[in-house]
Design a protein around this motif. Structure first.
Motif, PDB file in Angstrom:
ATOM      1  N   SER A 142       1.364  -1.232   0.090  1.00 18.61           N
ATOM      2  CA  SER A 142      -0.084   0.296  -0.043  1.00 18.61           C
ATOM      3  C   SER A 142       1.067   1.776   0.158  1.00 18.61           C
ATOM      4  N   GLN A 143       2.209   1.537   0.711  1.00 18.56           N
ATOM      5  CA  GLN A 143       3.254   2.571   0.631  1.00 18.56           C
ATOM      6  C   GLN A 143       3.771   2.705  -0.762  1.00 18.56           C
ATOM      7  N   HIS A 144       4.011   0.857  -0.998  1.00 14.00           N
ATOM      8  CA  HIS A 144       4.344   1.388  -2.341  1.00 14.00           C
ATOM      9  C   HIS A 144       3.790   1.678  -3.403  1.00 14.00           C
ATOM     10  N   ASP A 145       2.518   1.624  -3.269  1.00 15.73           N
ATOM     11  CA  ASP A 145       1.097   2.476  -4.688  1.00 15.73           C
ATOM     12  C   ASP A 145       0.727   3.802  -4.209  1.00 15.73           C
ATOM     13  N   TRP A 146       0.812   4.029  -2.944  1.00 14.73           N
ATOM     14  CA  TRP A 146       0.728   5.432  -2.444  1.00 14.73           C
ATOM     15  C   TRP A 146       1.378   6.546  -3.326  1.00 14.73           C
ATOM     16  N   ILE A 147       2.996   5.611  -3.497  1.00 19.42           N
ATOM     17  CA  ILE A 147       4.293   6.368  -3.115  1.00 19.42           C
ATOM     18  C   ILE A 147       4.471   6.738  -5.470  1.00 19.42           C
ATOM     19  N   ASP A 148       4.396   5.165  -5.932  1.00 17.40           N
ATOM     20  CA  ASP A 148       3.409   5.784  -7.190  1.00 17.40           C
ATOM     21  C   ASP A 148       2.899   5.932  -8.207  1.00 17.40           C
ATOM     22  N   ARG A 149       1.249   6.500  -7.481  1.00 17.70           N
ATOM     23  CA  ARG A 149       0.191   7.184  -7.016  1.00 17.70           C
ATOM     24  C   ARG A 149       0.727   8.859  -7.616  1.00 17.70           C
ATOM     25  N   ASN A 168       3.808   9.742  -7.805  1.00 17.53           N
ATOM     26  CA  ASN A 168       5.107  10.262  -8.555  1.00 17.53           C
ATOM     27  C   ASN A 168       4.122  10.638 -10.174  1.00 17.53           C
ATOM     28  N   GLU A 169       3.118  10.182 -10.541  1.00 15.52           N
ATOM     29  CA  GLU A 169       2.516  10.508 -11.118  1.00 15.52           C
ATOM     30  C   GLU A 169       1.332  11.357 -11.614  1.00 15.52           C
ATOM     31  N   GLU A 170       1.032  11.559 -10.459  1.00 19.49           N
ATOM     32  CA  GLU A 170       0.896  12.894 -10.233  1.00 19.49           C
ATOM     33  C   GLU A 170       1.473  13.892 -10.307  1.00 19.49           C
ATOM     34  N   LYS A 171       2.831  13.457  -9.985  1.00 16.89           N
ATOM     35  CA  LYS A 171       3.975  14.294  -9.900  1.00 16.89           C
ATOM     36  C   LYS A 171       4.302  15.193 -11.212  1.00 16.89           C
ATOM     37  N   HIS A 172       4.300  13.932 -11.731  1.00 19.74           N
ATOM     38  CA  HIS A 172       4.433  13.673 -13.307  1.00 19.74           C
ATOM     39  C   HIS A 172       3.865  14.410 -14.441  1.00 19.74           C
ATOM     40  N   GLU A 173       2.712  13.865 -13.827  1.00 19.56           N
ATOM     41  CA  GLU A 173       1.536  14.535 -15.126  1.00 19.56           C
ATOM     42  C   GLU A 173       1.744  16.283 -14.354  1.00 19.56           C
ATOM     43  N   ARG A 174       1.794  16.635 -13.695  1.00 25.77           N
ATOM     44  CA  ARG A 174       0.953  18.187 -13.019  1.00 25.77           C
ATOM     45  C   ARG A 174       2.683  18.619 -13.924  1.00 25.77           C
TER      46      ARG A 174
END
Length: 150
Positions: free
Chosen positions: A118-125, A127-133
């Motif tokens: 769950s922590q890895h999934d949260w970090i991946d999400r 990072n995806e949001e930061k990249h999209e932004r």
């Protein structure tokens, strides 16, 4: 030193009594100056708003510790004593070979994998949001700087 302080105190009292308006305005100005300087010094030690802090992904050992703490908080005191005895037998006796793991360790290992996932999934999400932004902001900057000459 003591005499100097006494002289400064005497001067302050004399000036306050003889020029009260000047002292009030001087104190107000001094307070404002020190406040502004204090804010500047305080801001110098804070990181800027645009700095992203990288969050490291949890290791299996860290997840096991988190799961053990969670297990001890949710268990009764009797279960905690039994778990401590089993853990001591399992891990504290040097050179001892045990074929069976304590029951609570299966529970801890399963929960630690869930916590870590769950922590890895949260970090991946995140990072995806930061990249999209980041991509969206760069596209907007490109549109702003593009000039068409007619």
């Amino acid at each position: 030193m003591r005499e100097t302080l006494r002289e400064a105190h005497t001067w302050f009292l004399r000036t306050t009594h003889s020029h009260p308006k000047m002292m009030v305005s001087g104190l107000a100005a001094g307070t404002i100056v020190f406040f502004v300087l204090g804010v500047q010094v305080f801001d110098a030690f804070l990181p800027p708003d645009n700095v992203d802090f990288d969050i490291n992904k949890m290791t299996i050992e860290e997840a096991k510790v988190a799961a053990m703490v969670e297990n001890s908080r949710t268990s009764s005191w009797k279960e905690n004593l039994n778990n401590a005895l089993e853990a001591q037998d399992q891990f504290m006796l040097p050179g001892a070979k045990f074929n069976n793991k304590p029951k609570f360790m299966d529970k801890v290992e399963k929960r630690s994998l869930e916590i870590m996932k769950s922590q890895h999934d949260w970090i991946d999400r995140e990072n995806e949001e930061k990249h999209e932004r980041f991509v969206r902001e760069n596209e907007e900057k490109k549109k702003e700087t593009t000039k068409i000459w007619v």
